[in-house]
Design an enzyme around this catalytic site. Structure first.
Site, PDB file in Angstrom:
ATOM      1  CB  SER A   1      -6.318   2.436  -0.171  1.00 50.61           C
ATOM      2  OG  SER A   1      -5.055   2.993   0.049  1.00 50.61           O
TER       3      SER A   1
ATOM      4  CG  ASP B   1      -1.129   4.646   2.399  1.00 55.53           C
ATOM      5  OD1 ASP B   1      -0.986   5.440   1.452  1.00 55.53           O
ATOM      6  OD2 ASP B   1      -2.087   4.699   3.205  1.00 55.53           O
TER       7      ASP B   1
ATOM      8  CG  HIS C   1      -3.066   8.250  -1.937  1.00 61.68           C
ATOM      9  ND1 HIS C   1      -4.162   7.440  -2.068  1.00 61.68           N
ATOM     10  CD2 HIS C   1      -2.606   8.038  -0.677  1.00 61.68           C
ATOM     11  CE1 HIS C   1      -4.365   6.764  -0.952  1.00 61.68           C
ATOM     12  NE2 HIS C   1      -3.431   7.123  -0.076  1.00 61.68           N
TER      13      HIS C   1
ATOM     14  CG  HIS D   1      -1.071   9.058   4.096  1.00 60.55           C
ATOM     15  ND1 HIS D   1      -1.694   9.927   3.221  1.00 60.55           N
ATOM     16  CD2 HIS D   1      -1.545   7.826   3.798  1.00 60.55           C
ATOM     17  CE1 HIS D   1      -2.529   9.250   2.439  1.00 60.55           C
ATOM     18  NE2 HIS D   1      -2.452   7.969   2.768  1.00 60.55           N
TER      19      HIS D   1
ATOM     20  CG  ASP E   1      -2.081   0.954   1.099  1.00 64.08           C
ATOM     21  OD1 ASP E   1      -1.892   2.069   0.580  1.00 64.08           O
ATOM     22  OD2 ASP E   1      -3.187   0.584   1.509  1.00 64.08           O
TER      23      ASP E   1
ATOM     24  CD  GLU F   1      -3.233  -3.237   2.796  1.00 67.22           C
ATOM     25  OE1 GLU F   1      -3.426  -2.087   2.345  1.00 67.22           O
ATOM     26  OE2 GLU F   1      -3.873  -3.719   3.757  1.00 67.22           O
TER      27      GLU F   1
ATOM     28  CG  HIS G   1      -7.558   0.033   6.407  1.00 71.21           C
ATOM     29  ND1 HIS G   1      -6.783   0.552   5.394  1.00 71.21           N
ATOM     30  CD2 HIS G   1      -7.846   1.076   7.217  1.00 71.21           C
ATOM     31  CE1 HIS G   1      -6.600   1.845   5.591  1.00 71.21           C
ATOM     32  NE2 HIS G   1      -7.244   2.187   6.704  1.00 71.21           N
TER      33      HIS G   1
ATOM     34  CG  HIS H   1      -2.247   4.552  -3.659  1.00 71.63           C
ATOM     35  ND1 HIS H   1      -1.387   5.065  -2.691  1.00 71.63           N
ATOM     36  CD2 HIS H   1      -3.262   3.959  -2.971  1.00 71.63           C
ATOM     37  CE1 HIS H   1      -1.874   4.804  -1.493  1.00 71.63           C
ATOM     38  NE2 HIS H   1      -3.014   4.132  -1.627  1.00 71.63           N
TER      39      HIS H   1
ATOM     40  CB  THR I   1      -5.870  -2.910   0.612  1.00 74.49           C
ATOM     41  OG1 THR I   1      -5.488  -1.586   0.207  1.00 74.49           O
ATOM     42  CG2 THR I   1      -5.294  -3.914  -0.372  1.00 74.49           C
TER      43      THR I   1
END
Length: 433
Positions: A80, A259, A395, A263, A32, A254, A131, A302, A133
């Site tokens: 996501s 990710d 993203h 962020h 992710d 995952e 979550h 992404h 994904t």
């Protein structure tokens, strides 16, 4: 000349035969937020930026191509949920969609198709398992924030009365699967799931269906954890549980918190998450080599943060600085918040090996009563020190890497759109009818 031609034909025939072989099992890894700058950074992170020590990583070994990630609308930048829905179902949707199309109609994923054909299935994630994904492979929800709706479908969605949709569930999310009387988790245990809430007790899971939930929501960051390779441990456990069965299996893995670190523009945190993800991918790589019947594919949903290696006009990226940070930025921020300047300087030495300059300490002291400002000051100092660049805390739309090994891996050579990856994997699964 004839002998050479015959040899060439034999090699082509052998290659064609291997290419036509169908895998028994499919393991799909999604990093992710893992854009190409992350896999590149990890290579140099492993080598401490010493050019003479740079060696290929598992991402380099398996790399075959790239994929675009745009959602159904014209924003170009996906979240996501939309991207995972595309990867799971082969259909573009809107940002926030979980297993539904643009009209909010349900879509079945490749995991559901695998279960329909009699495969065992698994979800392994460092986030809560409901979550965005992992949810897109299991559930249908109009909004990714409908966590309770999604969690309930792990229990209620069954293609056959005596078969769970997901045989192995490993990750976070205890709050959504409560174990008290009449709680969802307790209902799953009563139905037949083995359960553990301790990463140290993964060996207690001996059969399927099995569930391990190891945090209230997402797992503790690898950089802060007593179990920095928790994803690879969960993958090893899932493979052990599947290996005893004659049934094929599909597993989604995952690396969620790459990710989350992105962020937060937290490069040290991100590299530790990449290390855990790489180790988990290596576990699958070794399994596939050992058995010869397993397709392993990795990609990302992404990229996050607009990460670059090199910043402020400098032709440099310094992984040694990154390795000198031993905690996530939220952990460091919490430790020094509201501390007097002298005490703050001492506290920082517990988490960062390099010495902060007087201007850097003065900057932190000037904002250390403002939680958010303190966080971003820390991020900027560490990023500047390591020449790490970020363009956003969100993203970005950069194409993501694609890699694969095992039977049918040649399908993933070149550039793809994310829905094409899904269509290829679903076709491979369906070919085992």
């Amino acid at each position: 000349m004839l002998r050479t031609s015959a040899l060439a034909l034999a090699m082509l025939s052998a290659s064609a035969s291997a290419a036509s072989t169908l895998p028994k099992n499919v393991i799909f890894f999604i990093g992710d937020g893992m854009g190409p700058a992350y896999t590149t950074a990890y290579r140099y992170y492993q080598a401490d930026s010493e050019v003479g020590q740079v060696t290929p990583t598992v991402f380099d070994r398996l790399m075959l191509g790239s994929a675009s990630t745009f959602p159904h609308d014209d924003t170009v930048v996906t979240d996501s949920a939309a991207s995972a829905t595309a990867l799971a179902t082969g259909v573009k949707s809107y940002n926030g969609a979980i297993g539904v199309d643009e009209h909010k109609q349900p879509l079945d994923s490749m995991l559901v198709e695998a279960k329909r054909l009699g495969w065992q299935t698994g979800i392994v994630s460092t986030s809560q398992v409901n979550h965005a994904t992992p949810a897109s492979f299991v559930a249908h929800a109009e909004l990714r924030s409908q966590y309770d709706v999604i969690a309930e479908q792990y229990y209620s969605r069954r293609l056959q009365e005596n078969q769970p949709l997901v045989d192995v569930i490993l990750g976070g999310g205890q709050r959504y699967f409560p174990m008290q009387h009449d709680g969802l988790g307790q209902s799953m245990v009563a139905w037949g799931y083995q359960y553990t809430d301790s990463l140290a007790q993964l060996d207690s899971l001996t059969r399927t269906p099995a569930m391990g939930l190891f945090a209230d929501k997402g797992l503790e960051y690898a950089i802060d954890s007593e179990h920095p390779h928790r994803l690879s441990a969960m993958v090893s456990t899932a493979l052990r549980l599947f290996e005893g069965s004659k049934q094929p299996f599909f597993m989604l893995v995952e690396g969620s918190e790459i990710d989350w670190c992105g962020h937060g523009n937290d490069i040290a945190c991100a590299m530790k998450e990449m290390d855990d993800f790489a180790k988990a991918l290596e576990v699958a790589e070794a399994y596939a080599k050992r058995h010869g019947d397993t397709l392993v594919v990795f990609t990302a949903d992404h990229s996050t943060g607009g990460l670059t290696l090199g910043s402020n006009g400098e032709y440099q990226w310094d992984a040694k600085v990154v390795k000198q940070v031993s905690a996530s930025l939220p952990t460091i921020q919490k430790a020094i918040l509201n501390q007097p300047a002298a005490e703050m300087a001492k506290t920082l030495t517990r988490y960062v090996e390099f010495a902060f300059t007087e201007p850097e300490l003065a900057r932190l002291a000037s904002v250390n009563q403002d939680k958010e400002a303190l966080y971003w000051a820390l991020s900027e100092i560490i990023s500047d020190r390591s020449y790490t660049g970020w363009t956003t805390s969100g993203h970005d739309a950069i194409d993501v890497p694609v890699g694969a090994m095992g039977p049918q891996s040649q399908r993933f050579v070149g550039h793809h759109d994310n829905i094409d990856l899904s269509k290829q994997l679903t076709e491979i699964i369906q070919a085992q009818r």
